[in-house]
Design an enzyme around this catalytic site. Structure first.
Site, PDB file in Angstrom:
ATOM      1  N   ASN A   9      14.563  -4.466   8.153  1.00  0.00           N
ATOM      2  CA  ASN A   9      14.819  -5.860   7.799  1.00  0.00           C
ATOM      3  C   ASN A   9      14.653  -6.679   9.077  1.00  0.00           C
ATOM      4  O   ASN A   9      15.528  -6.661   9.935  1.00  0.00           O
ATOM      5  CB  ASN A   9      16.248  -5.972   7.245  1.00  0.00           C
ATOM      6  N   LYS A  11      14.617  -9.804   9.480  1.00  0.00           N
ATOM      7  CA  LYS A  11      15.378 -11.062   9.475  1.00  0.00           C
ATOM      8  C   LYS A  11      14.491 -12.197   9.991  1.00  0.00           C
ATOM      9  O   LYS A  11      13.296 -12.207   9.733  1.00  0.00           O
ATOM     10  CB  LYS A  11      16.679 -10.901  10.274  1.00  0.00           C
ATOM     11  N   HIS A  93      22.115  -9.373   0.462  1.00  0.00           N
ATOM     12  CA  HIS A  93      22.413  -9.123   1.880  1.00  0.00           C
ATOM     13  C   HIS A  93      23.606 -10.003   2.284  1.00  0.00           C
ATOM     14  O   HIS A  93      23.708 -11.155   1.853  1.00  0.00           O
ATOM     15  CB  HIS A  93      21.196  -9.425   2.751  1.00  0.00           C
ATOM     16  N   GLU A  95      24.243 -11.649   4.827  1.00  0.00           N
ATOM     17  CA  GLU A  95      23.906 -12.944   5.442  1.00  0.00           C
ATOM     18  C   GLU A  95      23.550 -13.973   4.370  1.00  0.00           C
ATOM     19  O   GLU A  95      23.869 -15.155   4.494  1.00  0.00           O
ATOM     20  CB  GLU A  95      22.764 -12.750   6.457  1.00  0.00           C
ATOM     21  N   GLU A 165      26.112  -1.755   3.307  1.00  0.00           N
ATOM     22  CA  GLU A 165      26.100  -2.334   4.645  1.00  0.00           C
ATOM     23  C   GLU A 165      27.456  -2.979   4.932  1.00  0.00           C
ATOM     24  O   GLU A 165      27.681  -4.139   4.559  1.00  0.00           O
ATOM     25  CB  GLU A 165      25.021  -3.417   4.740  1.00  0.00           C
ATOM     26  N   GLY A 171      24.763  -5.828  13.035  1.00  0.00           N
ATOM     27  CA  GLY A 171      24.450  -6.545  14.272  1.00  0.00           C
ATOM     28  C   GLY A 171      25.562  -6.524  15.305  1.00  0.00           C
ATOM     29  O   GLY A 171      25.534  -7.280  16.268  1.00  0.00           O
ATOM     30  N   SER A 211      24.019  -1.464  12.268  1.00  0.00           N
ATOM     31  CA  SER A 211      23.883  -0.885  13.605  1.00  0.00           C
ATOM     32  C   SER A 211      23.414   0.565  13.576  1.00  0.00           C
ATOM     33  O   SER A 211      23.811   1.372  14.417  1.00  0.00           O
ATOM     34  CB  SER A 211      25.190  -1.028  14.398  1.00  0.00           C
ATOM     35  N   GLY A 232      18.244  -3.254  10.883  1.00  0.00           N
ATOM     36  CA  GLY A 232      17.987  -4.603  11.381  1.00  0.00           C
ATOM     37  C   GLY A 232      17.435  -4.557  12.794  1.00  0.00           C
ATOM     38  O   GLY A 232      16.241  -4.326  13.014  1.00  0.00           O
ATOM     39  N   GLY A 233      18.300  -4.734  13.773  1.00  0.00           N
ATOM     40  CA  GLY A 233      17.893  -4.820  15.181  1.00  0.00           C
ATOM     41  C   GLY A 233      16.934  -3.723  15.628  1.00  0.00           C
ATOM     42  O   GLY A 233      15.900  -4.009  16.252  1.00  0.00           O
TER      43      GLY A 233
HETATM   44  P1  PGA Z   1      21.579  -4.214  12.001  1.00  0.00           P
HETATM   45  O1  PGA Z   1      21.290  -4.983  10.633  1.00  0.00           O
HETATM   46  O2  PGA Z   1      20.868  -2.888  11.926  1.00  0.00           O
HETATM   47  O3  PGA Z   1      21.021  -5.110  13.079  1.00  0.00           O
HETATM   48  O4  PGA Z   1      23.047  -4.040  12.115  1.00  0.00           O
HETATM   49  C1  PGA Z   1      21.230  -4.302   9.402  1.00  0.00           C
HETATM   50  C2  PGA Z   1      20.986  -5.270   8.279  1.00  0.00           C
HETATM   51  O5  PGA Z   1      21.531  -6.382   8.312  1.00  0.00           O
HETATM   52  O6  PGA Z   1      20.256  -4.955   7.310  1.00  0.00           O
END
Ligand code: PGA
Length: 248
Positions: A9, A11, A93, A95, A165, A171, A211, A232-233
């Site tokens: 993802n 983002k 998600h 967010e 998640e 994050g 994470s 994500g990251g």
């Molecule tokens: P993250 O994000 O791996 O940066 O924690 C995961 C996500 O929001 O799908």
């Protein structure tokens, strides 16, 4: 045997050259990853070019509006998502829930719209920190699934992917422990079994997100009920993403 999946993802990150380069890298490297399916979720604006340049790559959209067309300034419709060749969509998600106020009823509409257009929903669920601290995470996540996913018929449910998640892990560099992840994934599978059937629950891939990185993916993916990750990251760096995908 259910599918193992590692999805990135991206983002609201990366610029044109970076996004196209990363997509090409993932597409090329995916031949080296033979026991997991890879999916990328780039920002909308890059998606059509990524799809046309990398026909083998599985591409999804991070968001869409659950209507075919109309006066929704700034939005992208589910039919447009399908039209450019996207195969997956992220729904629910944290967010989108927190920043854009997407509520249960709206998420349910998105799930229905995606399935009606043959796109695969990757349905995200997960509890915020205060809920975990109050030991209410199982009830909270179960309710999210009841509210926006478990209205589906068994046939439609079978087409979905679930991503757990925990909001406190997204994050933050703080990952759920193996025990926390496995316990929630096992519960999610048991709720699917309760609402549908044991057979169906065994078919649905449940991904972990929050994470997840090249150092912790191996132990998380070794859990019986963790079928991969939504990253994500760490999905923004090709080497890290591929090394996560090779962690099964
Ligand atoms: P993250 O994000 O791996 O940066 O924690 C995961 C996500 O929001 O799908």
């Amino acid at each position: 045997m259910r599918k193992k999946i590692v999805a990135g993802n991206w983002k609201m990150n990366l610029l044109w050259d970076e996004a196209l380069g990363l997509a090409q890298g993932v597409s090329e490297a995916s031949t080296k990853v033979n026991n997991a399916e890879l999916i990328v979720f780039p920002p909308f604006i890059f998606a059509p070019t990524i799809i046309s340049k990398n026909p083998e790559l599985n591409v999804g959209l991070q968001n869409f509006y659950p209507a075919d067309k109309g006066a929704f300034t700034g939005e992208v419709s589910i039919t447009q998502a399908k039209n450019i060749g996207a195969k997956y969509v992220l729904i629910g998600h944290s967010e989108r829930r927190a920043i854009f106020n997407e509520n249960e009823a709206f998420l349910k509409e998105k799930v229905n719209a995606a399935l009606a257009n043959d796109l695969t929903p990757v349905f995200c669920c997960g509890e915020p920190l205060e809920i975990r601290e109050a030991n209410e995470e199982l009830n909270y996540v179960k309710q999210q699934l009841m509210d926006s996913l478990f209205h589906l018929s068994a046939d439609d449910m079978a087409k979905c992917i679930v991503a757990y998640e925990p909001v406190w892990a997204i994050g933050t560099g703080k990952t759920a422990s193996v025990e926390q992840a496995e316990s929630m994934h096992k519960s999610i599978r048991s709720w699917i079994a309760e609402h549908y059937s044991k057979e169906l629950s065994e078919e649905i891939s449940i991904l972990y997100g929050g994470s997840c990185n090249a150092s912790n993916a191996k132990e998380l993916f070794a859990c019986e009920n963790v079928d991969g990750g939504l990253i994500g990251g760490a999905a923004l760096q090709l080497d890290a993403f591929i090394s996560i995908a090779q962690s099964f």
